[in-house]
Design a protein around this motif. Structure first.
Motif, PDB file in Angstrom:
ATOM      1  N   ASP A  41      -5.004  -2.220   9.248  1.00 50.35           N
ATOM      2  CA  ASP A  41      -5.563  -2.549   7.947  1.00 50.35           C
ATOM      3  C   ASP A  41      -5.543  -1.318   7.074  1.00 50.35           C
ATOM      4  O   ASP A  41      -5.289  -0.213   7.531  1.00 50.35           O
ATOM      5  CB  ASP A  41      -7.003  -3.047   8.139  1.00 50.35           C
ATOM      6  N   ARG A  42      -5.854  -1.528   5.830  1.00 51.59           N
ATOM      7  CA  ARG A  42      -5.892  -0.411   4.904  1.00 51.59           C
ATOM      8  C   ARG A  42      -7.356  -0.223   4.504  1.00 51.59           C
ATOM      9  O   ARG A  42      -8.057  -1.198   4.256  1.00 51.59           O
ATOM     10  CB  ARG A  42      -5.043  -0.727   3.671  1.00 51.59           C
ATOM     11  N   LYS A  43      -7.774   1.001   4.416  1.00 50.04           N
ATOM     12  CA  LYS A  43      -9.187   1.274   4.118  1.00 50.04           C
ATOM     13  C   LYS A  43      -9.262   2.220   2.938  1.00 50.04           C
ATOM     14  O   LYS A  43      -8.452   3.157   2.840  1.00 50.04           O
ATOM     15  CB  LYS A  43      -9.842   1.904   5.349  1.00 50.04           C
ATOM     16  N   ASP A  51     -14.293   0.692   2.605  1.00 49.98           N
ATOM     17  CA  ASP A  51     -14.115  -0.769   2.670  1.00 49.98           C
ATOM     18  C   ASP A  51     -12.655  -1.087   2.973  1.00 49.98           C
ATOM     19  O   ASP A  51     -11.753  -0.340   2.608  1.00 49.98           O
ATOM     20  CB  ASP A  51     -14.543  -1.406   1.342  1.00 49.98           C
ATOM     21  N   TYR A  52     -12.483  -2.186   3.635  1.00 53.91           N
ATOM     22  CA  TYR A  52     -11.096  -2.627   3.908  1.00 53.91           C
ATOM     23  C   TYR A  52     -10.571  -3.402   2.703  1.00 53.91           C
ATOM     24  O   TYR A  52     -11.289  -4.207   2.131  1.00 53.91           O
ATOM     25  CB  TYR A  52     -11.070  -3.510   5.149  1.00 53.91           C
ATOM     26  N   VAL A  53      -9.330  -3.126   2.353  1.00 54.70           N
ATOM     27  CA  VAL A  53      -8.729  -3.909   1.241  1.00 54.70           C
ATOM     28  C   VAL A  53      -7.414  -4.524   1.745  1.00 54.70           C
ATOM     29  O   VAL A  53      -6.911  -4.153   2.805  1.00 54.70           O
ATOM     30  CB  VAL A  53      -8.441  -3.024   0.018  1.00 54.70           C
ATOM     31  N   SER A  54      -6.878  -5.402   0.926  1.00 55.88           N
ATOM     32  CA  SER A  54      -5.627  -6.086   1.300  1.00 55.88           C
ATOM     33  C   SER A  54      -4.510  -5.073   1.435  1.00 55.88           C
ATOM     34  O   SER A  54      -4.361  -4.170   0.616  1.00 55.88           O
ATOM     35  CB  SER A  54      -5.225  -7.080   0.212  1.00 55.88           C
ATOM     36  N   ARG A  55      -3.751  -5.254   2.513  1.00 56.53           N
ATOM     37  CA  ARG A  55      -2.588  -4.381   2.691  1.00 56.53           C
ATOM     38  C   ARG A  55      -1.444  -4.855   1.805  1.00 56.53           C
ATOM     39  O   ARG A  55      -1.406  -5.997   1.360  1.00 56.53           O
ATOM     40  CB  ARG A  55      -2.154  -4.446   4.151  1.00 56.53           C
ATOM     41  N   SER A  56      -0.476  -3.952   1.570  1.00 54.68           N
ATOM     42  CA  SER A  56       0.649  -4.301   0.682  1.00 54.68           C
ATOM     43  C   SER A  56       1.442  -5.484   1.254  1.00 54.68           C
ATOM     44  O   SER A  56       1.936  -6.330   0.508  1.00 54.68           O
ATOM     45  CB  SER A  56       1.561  -3.100   0.454  1.00 54.68           C
ATOM     46  N   GLU A  57       1.547  -5.537   2.584  1.00 63.02           N
ATOM     47  CA  GLU A  57       2.318  -6.657   3.168  1.00 63.02           C
ATOM     48  C   GLU A  57       1.676  -7.981   2.804  1.00 63.02           C
ATOM     49  O   GLU A  57       2.339  -8.970   2.543  1.00 63.02           O
ATOM     50  CB  GLU A  57       2.381  -6.546   4.699  1.00 63.02           C
ATOM     51  N   GLN A  58       0.323  -7.958   2.783  1.00 58.05           N
ATOM     52  CA  GLN A  58      -0.378  -9.205   2.481  1.00 58.05           C
ATOM     53  C   GLN A  58      -0.144  -9.608   1.027  1.00 58.05           C
ATOM     54  O   GLN A  58       0.120 -10.767   0.720  1.00 58.05           O
ATOM     55  CB  GLN A  58      -1.867  -9.055   2.758  1.00 58.05           C
ATOM     56  N   ILE A  59      -0.226  -8.575   0.152  1.00 57.41           N
ATOM     57  CA  ILE A  59       0.052  -8.870  -1.265  1.00 57.41           C
ATOM     58  C   ILE A  59       1.467  -9.400  -1.415  1.00 57.41           C
ATOM     59  O   ILE A  59       1.734 -10.403  -2.065  1.00 57.41           O
ATOM     60  CB  ILE A  59      -0.119  -7.601  -2.123  1.00 57.41           C
TER      61      ILE A  59
END
Lengths: 227, 441
Positions: B99-101, B121-129
Motif C-alpha cells: 500500500d501507499r502511505k 494514512d493509507y491512500v489509493s495506490r497509483s495502480e488502483q487509480i
C-alpha cells in the motif's frame, strides 16, 4: 411531266429548271413555303422537288400539308442534310425519294424518272429505245429481242444512259449513280470506263447500234442520232 | 474510400492520441487531489492532537483509524512547518497487501515545549487509480467510436445530401439531350460554390455543343449548296457546244468540285463524330456488314486485279452505329485497295476479338505515327484527301476500339481490336441503378 421545284437558292433553282426544261419538263419554281402552298393548291404537279431548309420554315412541313390536302404529287426531297436520321424522317413523312446536295443533274433526272415510273406507269415496267429495251422489274435488257447477259451494275448504267439520252454524263456522275456513297473513297473512275466498255461490247455483240459515245475529257453520251 | 469514412478515421485517430494524454492528466490530478485531501486531514489530526496535549489530556493513540505518534523534541520549528513523507509500504503483514502511505509530521509549541507529532494514512495506490481509469477509458472509447461512426453516417447523409445529389445529376448529365442541369438547393457554402461552378461549366458545354452542332449543320448546308450550284452549272456547260480543250478544263473543274465535296462531307462527318451524334443503341451484325462491303468493292478489286482472302467468323455482333460500321469498313477497304499495287493481295480477317486488314503496297513515306492525323497521307496518292484514317480513328476512339498500324515485309496491316465481352457488359451496367448504387453511402 410537270414539276414544282421548291428551292430557296435562285442560282441552283435556275440550273435545275433549265436542265429539266431541256428534257421537256414543265418546271415551276417556288422560293418559299407559302408560295409553294399557293401553287400546290391551284395547280396539279406530277412531282414536287422539295428542299428541306427554306427561308420560312422546314420543308418537311410541306409534306404534311401535301398529305392533309390530299395532293397527288410525288415528292423528291433535295437536301444538304445527309444524315441517316434526316433521310429516314423525310421518307417516313411521305417523300418518295431523297437526294443529298450536291447532286448530279443526270442523277436527279434518273430519280425523277424512276418516281414517275413507279407512280404513273403502273404495269409498264419496260423502257425502250429503238432496239434496246430494259425491263425494270426483271432487270433484263434485250437488244433486237435478244437477251443480254448483264450484271446489275451494267443494267443500271445502261438505264442511266437511256434515261439521260443525248446528255454528257461525267464519270463522276456515273460513279455516284452506280455506287452512291461508296464513290467517296474511290481513287479514280477507271472502273466506269470498264463498265461502259463491257456494255458497248455486249450491245454490239447482239447486233445493236453502239449509241454510247465518248466525250473527250468529260465522259460519255448516249447519242440518239447515231444509226 | 468514402468521405465519411475518411473523416471518421481522422476523428478516431485524433481521439486515440487525445485519450492517453487525457488519462495521464486525469491520473495525476486524481492522485494529487487524493494526496491533498489526505494531507489536509492528517494536518487536522496533528493540530487536534497538539490541542489535546496542550489541555493535558492524553491524545488517543489512534485517530480516525490512524496511528499518531508524538514526542518531545528540542528542535524549534515554525508553527506551520509540516514534513510530508510518502512511502510505499511494500508489504503489510496484516493486510497481506502493499500500500501507499502518507505521513505528515508537524512540530508544535505546547507550553514552551516542542512536540513532534506524526500521523499517517493509507491512500489509493497509483495502480488502483489506473485500474479505475482504464475501465472508464475503455467505456469512453467504445461509446465515442460507436457514436462517431453512427453520427458520421447519419449526419453525412443529411449534410452531404446536396453534394451526392450534384454528383448523381452530373453522372446522368448528357450533353446530347441539351437539357441544362438543375442542381439541388443547398445552404452549405462549399456546395453552393461547387454547384455554381458545375452549373456554369455544364451550361457552357451545352451552349458550345449546340453552337458547334449548329455550325456543323450550317457548314454542311452552306457549303453543299454552292457546290451543288457549281456542279449543276458545270453539267449544263458540258452539254453546250464545247471544244476538246474546254472539255478538259471542265473535267478538271469537275474533279476539283468532287474533291471539295468529299472533303466537306468528311469534315462534317468528323465534327459529327466528335459531337457523339452517332451513339450505338443496339448491336449490329458486323460480319454481314464486312461481307457486304467486300461485295461492294468487288468492281474495284477486279479492276486492280487484286486477290482477296477473307476469313470472317460468324456471328460477330458489335455495339456500333450502323452508319459508322459502314464508314469504318469502307474506309479501311478502300484504303487497302487504293494503296495497293496491281496484282497485289488483300486479306481480311474478322473474329470476335479483332478485324485485321492486310494489303500489299509500297512502304509509307511519312512516319506511321502520323497515320491517323488529319490530312497526313502515308503516300502522296492522287485523289486521296488523307482524312479516311482519321475518321476511322475517331470511330474507334468513340466505341473504345483500339486501332493499330504496322508495316512489315511489304504488308500494310491495320488491326481494330474490339473491347472484350466482359468489358462491354460492364459498360452496359452503366445505367442509372448502377450509378445510384455507387454513390450511395
Amino acid at each position: 411531266m410537270k414539276v414544282l421545284l421548291i428551292e430557296d437558292n435562285e442560282e441552283l433553282a435556275s440550273s435545275i429548271s433549265e436542265f429539266l426544261g431541256r428534257e421537256g419538263y414543265i418546271c415551276e419554281v417556288s422560293y418559299n413555303i407559302t408560295d409553294a402552298q399557293d401553287k400546290l393548291i391551284s395547280f396539279q404537279y406530277d412531282c414536287v422537288l422539295l428542299d428541306i431548309m427554306l427561308p420560312d420554315g422546314n420543308g418537311l412541313q410541306l409534306l404534311s400539308f401535301i398529305r392533309t390536302e390530299r395532293i397527288q404529287s410525288s415528292i423528291l426531297i433535295l437536301s444538304a442534310k445527309n444524315s441517316l436520321d434526316d433521310k429516314i424522317a423525310g421518307l417516313e413523312e411521305g417523300a418518295d425519294d431523297y437526294l443529298t446536295k450536291p447532286f448530279h443533274l443526270p442523277e436527279l433526272h434518273a430519280r425523277l424518272r424512276a418516281i414517275y415510273r413507279r407512280k404513273k406507269l403502273n404495269g409498264s415496267n419496260v423502257i425502250a429505245f429503238n432496239e434496246i429495251s430494259l425491263n425494270i422489274d426483271t432487270l433484263e435488257a434485250t437488244v433486237n429481242g435478244q437477251l443480254l447477259d448483264m450484271t446489275r451494275k451494267e443494267f443500271d448504267l445502261l438505264l442511266y444512259f437511256v434515261v439521260n439520252k443525248n446528255r454528257v454524263l461525267s464519270r463522276q456522275s456515273i460513279a455516284a449513280h452506280l455506287w452512291g456513297d461508296y464513290t467517296d473513297n474511290f481513287a479514280n473512275f477507271d472502273f466506269v470506263y470498264q463498265h461502259v466498255k463491257n456494255i458497248r461490247k455486249k450491245i454490239s455483240a447482239a447486233n445493236g447500234t453502239d449509241y454510247i459515245g465518248t466525250v473527250y475529257g468529260l465522259g460519255y453520251k448516249f447519242n440518239t442520232s447515231k444509226q | 474510400m468514402k468521405l465519411v469514412d475518411k473523416f471518421t478515421l481522422w476523428f478516431l485517430g485524433i481521439t486515440m492520441v487525445i485519450i492517453p494524454i487525457n488519462s495521464v492528466i486525469t491520473y495525476y490530478s486524481i492522485k494529487r487531489e487524493i494526496d491533498k485531501s489526505a494531507i489536509e486531514r492528517l494536518k487536522h489530526v496533528n493540530v487536534r492532537v497538539a490541542e489535546q496535549i496542550g489541555k493535558g489530556q492524553p491524545p488517543a493513540e489512534y485517530t480516525a483509524g490512524c496511528r499518531v505518534l508524538y514526542a518531545k523534541t528540542d528542535t524549534a520549528f515554525a508553527a506551520d512547518h509540516y514534513v510530508i513523507t510518502e512511502r510505499d509500504v511494500t508489504q503489510d503483514p496484516l493486510l497481506n497487501d502493499n500500500d501507499r502511505k502518507i505521513i505528515v509530521t508537524s512540530y508544535h509549541n505546547i507550553h514552551n515545549q516542542y512536540y513532534r507529532i506524526t500521523s499517517g494514512d493509507y491512500v489509493s495506490r497509483s495502480e488502483q487509480i489506473l485500474a479505475g481509469l482504464r475501465i472508464s477509458i475503455m467505456w469512453k472509447l467504445i461509446i465515442l467510436v460507436a457514436m462517431v461512426v453512427l453520427t458520421a453516417r447519419v449526419a453525412s447523409r443529411v449534410v452531404l445530401a446536396p453534394f451526392n445529389g450534384t454528383i448523381k445529376k452530373l453522372q446522368l448529365f448528357n450533353l446530347k439531350s441539351k437539357k441544362r442541369l438543375v442542381l439541388p438547393e443547398t445552404r452549405t457554402k462549399e456546395f453552393k460554390e461547387l454547384n455554381l461552378f458545375v452549373k456554369k461549366m455544364t451550361d457552357k458545354a451545352v451552349d458550345d455543343y449546340s453552337s458547334l452542332k449548329e455550325f456543323s449543320e450550317n457548314a454542311s448546308h452552306e457549303l453543299q449548296t454552292p457546290l451543288a450550284i457549281i456542279r449543276s452549272k458545270l453539267e449544263l456547260l458540258s452539254e453546250s457546244d464545247i471544244q476538246g480543250d474546254q472539255a478538259v478544263l471542265i473535267a478538271d473543274m469537275n474533279n476539283a468540285v468532287e474533291k471539295l465535296t468529299r472533303i466537306n462531307r468528311s469534315l462534317v462527318l468528323l465534327s459529327r463524330l466528335e459531337n457523339n451524334e452517332y451513339e450505338a443503341t443496339e448491336e449490329v451484325p458486323f460480319d454481314q456488314y464486312t461481307k457486304e462491303a467486300l461485295g461492294a468493292f468487288c468492281d474495284l478489286i477486279a479492276l486492280k486485279e487484286l486477290t482477296v482472302k477473307s476469313s470472317i467468323e460468324e456471328p460477330v455482333c458489335l455495339k456500333l452505329h450502323a452508319s459508322l460500321a459502314d464508314i469504318l469498313l469502307n474506309n479501311l477497304l478502300s484504303n487497302a485497295i487504293r494503296h495497293n499495287m496491281p496484282g497485289g493481295t488483300i486479306e481480311v480477317i474478322l473474329n470476335r476479338e479483332f478485324l485485321m486488314v492486310k494489303n500489299t503496297g509500297k512502304a509509307p513515306e511519312n512516319p506511321t505515327s502520323e497515320m491517323f492525323q488529319r490530312f497526313k497521307k502515308g503516300s502522296q496518292c492522287n485523289n486521296s484527301i488523307g482524312i479516311g484514317l482519321s475518321i476511322v480513328k475517331q470511330i474507334c476512339d468513340m466505341n473504345s476500339f483500339e486501332i493499330q498500324y504496322h508495316y512489315t515485309s511489304g504488308l500494310h496491316i491495320l488491326i481494330v481490336n474490339f473491347p472484350p465481352e466482359s468489358h462491354s457488359s460492364k459498360l452496359l451496367q452503366n445505367d442509372e441503378r448502377y450509378l445510384h448504387e455507387r454513390i450511395q453511402l
